[in-house]
Structure formats: C-alpha cells, structure tokens
Design a protein around this motif. Sequence first.
Motif: not given
Lengths: 115, 116
Positions: A34, A36, A90, A94-95, A102-103, A105-108
């Motif tokens: 994903f 975002y 971001f 997802g798992e 559960k997502l 995320f990277g640090k953006g």
Amino acid sequence: AQSVTQPDIHITVSEGASLELRCNYSYGATPYLFWYVQSPGQGLQLLLKYFSGDTLVQGIKGFEAEFKRSQSSFNLRKPSVHWSDAAEYFCAVGERMGGSEKLVFGKGTKLTVNP
Amino acid sequence: SAVISQKPSRDICQRGTSLTIQCQVDSQVTMMFWYRQQPGQSLTLIATANQGSEATYESGFVIDKFPISRPNLTFSTLTVSNMSPEDSSIYLCSVELLLGDSYEQYFGPGTRLTVT
C-alpha cells in the motif's frame, strides 16, 4: 518479521517535474502493498494498493506504483507533480493473520514541491 | 470507503492523568485498529479491536496502559493511562473494509496528544 524501508527521508521536486518515491519491503510470502499520503494535520489517505495481478497499479491523484518482486520494491511514481502533492508518503506492507490485517509502515518520505 | 471521526482532535494533558479517545465510523465494521505516530516517526500498530472480544495488543503495548473498548460495530475507544511526556503522539484509529478478495484500511484524522 516483515519490514518496509523508504530510503529517502525528504525529497524536493519542482512543480511539473516527475516523481519517484522508493519503497523496499521484506516479507516471506506474497506481499500486500500500500501507499498512503498524509497531508499536514490530516489522517492517512490510501493512494493505491497491490494484491495480485498486474504489477503496475493505478491510484488516485494520478499516482501509480510498480511491484517488482525480484527487487522487493514497490515504488510510487507520478509523471507531473502538483504543488498540492506536498505531503508525507508512507509505504506499507500488510500481513493477514488470523482473520485480521496488520499494516507495517515505512518511516515515510516527506515531499516538498517548489513552484 | 469509510468516514471516520475521532474525538478529541487534540489535547494537552498533565502527566499522570488519563485520556480517552473516541473513534466513530459511519458503517458497521468488524476490524478496527489503533495506531500511534510519535513525532517525526511512522505509524506503529498498538492493538486490534474486534467487537465482542478483547483487543489484541502488539509487542510493547499492554492493556493496563492502553485499555480499549469496542462496544459495537461502529465505535471504539482508546485510553492512554497514567500519561508521561513519552506518550505525546498522534493516535489514529482505522477500519478495515473487505473488497472482494482484497481489503483496505481507512484512517481517522488522528488525535494529537501532548503530555506536559
């Protein structure tokens, strides 16, 4: 455990220029991926997702992303950036576990757009 | 998609006190989630809140510190208990929508918490 790396903390581009934001993931199975966007003071808005099928996915606001399994990457692109695209982006993997998602995320990556 | 609201949008609290954050969604959903976004950081999942069962917490988060309620399919609360300055963060709730063979998570606008 899965993880997401966004190598670029901050990117600056000129309005009208092309954009590519990098995302690399670590995940043993087929990933759900994903992107975002978070504008200042706002929540997260889903731009696009990859689950299966065509590895080039189209999203909202003219964004697209390409899933490359060989490179464990899911880079976000836009051919011509608008000033309103300035925001933080971001990438997430997802798992599916026990019926819930559960997502991770990277640090953006913070995007600045110069006029 | 789903429209999610959170209350309060922001608050400044004293250490040692507790704050309850509300999350309301405009449709019935099974899965709701609570995330924390510390200043300048990414989002970290706190817990998954399913209606009719106890919340499932991620490693590093405990029920005594972050009790969660999920009384129905459109509402959830997260309490940040016995707050310290380290709890200063944005707290976001999200919901999962199933779309055929895929799913999407939609996020609320967040609650910005400052602990002094």
